[in-house]
Design a protein around this motif. Structure first.
Motif: not given
Length: 288
Positions: A159-160, A246, A242, A155-156, A223, A152, A166, A218
């Motif tokens: 990506m976020i 994942e 997301r 990725v947060t 993204y 998490q 990716e 978010y």
């Protein structure tokens, strides 16, 4: 087989990660395994940074000059050095001293939070932190249970916040996987049949400040901003993307891993499933 030393709990918001982490800790304790539970937001997280600023020597020296007196002593007491970086646990300072702190001081520290840094610098700090943790955990007797920091958090951040590719996210988490391999880790991903239902449930049940902050985070950067997503509905779209990312990461990981469905929110049944999976992990069949 050597004792497993790390259980990683992952899943989307509202899926039941924190509950699972608590249950896993209880199960390990019932199995007479020494265990340590580390939840999201722990200011003493052994493998992550929570409420920590990263300063250069010049930035640290300037901050010390601004502080002066007793404030400088407080700063020094909550600072560690690593690879020419000054890591300041500013959330601990806030908790201890609150309104007594110089506003300019705290503004500078929050802007330099580890999770506000450029992605490459952030990744370097986090991977170094995981290496330190792995070395330490190998020397101790306990099994650690971590809530959501393995997939998490990267990725947060990637990506976020930064809309990273990716491929970058996959390489980042695979790097973490390689670091923790000596700990014989188990990854447990908590699933829900209906993502939207689970997230809306979390929004209803949690404080308004949580949902407002989550939605803003978010959709106002990375993204979500690039995709033009807005509000609760837009946040759900980001969460769907997301989840897809994942799932791809999960499929590429080679560590021990399982998925557990929590759609029924039935605590005892949920605990029994986790107990069965943990027993199989800790006591594999002979020759496996």
């Amino acid at each position: 087989m050597k004792q497993p030393k790390l259980v990683l709990i992952e899943g989307l918001p509202g899926f039941g990660k924190s509950t699972a982490a608590q249950l896993v800790y209880e199960i390990l304790t019932e199995m007479n395994m020494g265990a340590q539970l580390v939840l999201e937001g722990n200011l003493d997280h052994p493998a992550d940074y929570e409420g920590v600023a990263c300063l250069t020597q010049a930035e640290y020296d300037e901050l010390s000059r601004i502080c002066g007196g007793n404030s400088g002593e407080v700063l020094s007491a909550h600072t560690t050095c690593q690879d020419n970086n000054y890591l300041v646990g500013y959330r601990k300072i806030i908790n201890a001293y609150g309104p007594l702190l110089p506003k300019e001081w705290m503004d500078r520290l929050t802007r330099k939070d580890v999770y506000e840094l450029p992605l490459a610098q952030h990744r370097k700090l986090i991977t170094a932190r995981w290496r330190q943790f792995t070395e330490s955990a190998l020397r101790g007797p306990d099994t650690y249970v971590f809530d959501c920091c393995f997939i998490q958090n990267p990725v947060t951040m990637g990506m976020i916040r930064h809309d990273a590719a990716e491929e970058y996210m996959i390489s980042y988490i695979q790097e973490l996987e390689a670091i923790i391999k000596p700990l014989n880790p188990l990854l447990i991903v908590i699933e829900q049949d209906d993502l939207e239902l689970a997230f809306r449930k979390a929004v209803r049940e949690r404080p308004l400040e949580w949902s407002e902050g989550f939605i803003q985070y978010y959709t106002s950067q990375g993204y979500g901003l690039r995709q033009g997503h807005r509000g609760l509905e837009g946040t759900l779209e980001v969460l769907k993307s997301r989840r897809k990312l994942e799932d791809n990461i999960y499929n590429l990981l080679s560590l021990n891993k399982i998925k557990v469905n929590n759609s029924a929110y039935a605590l005892e049944a949920y605990k029994q499933v986790l107990k069965d999976r943990l027993a199989a992990w800790c006591n594999p069949p002979a020759g496996s």
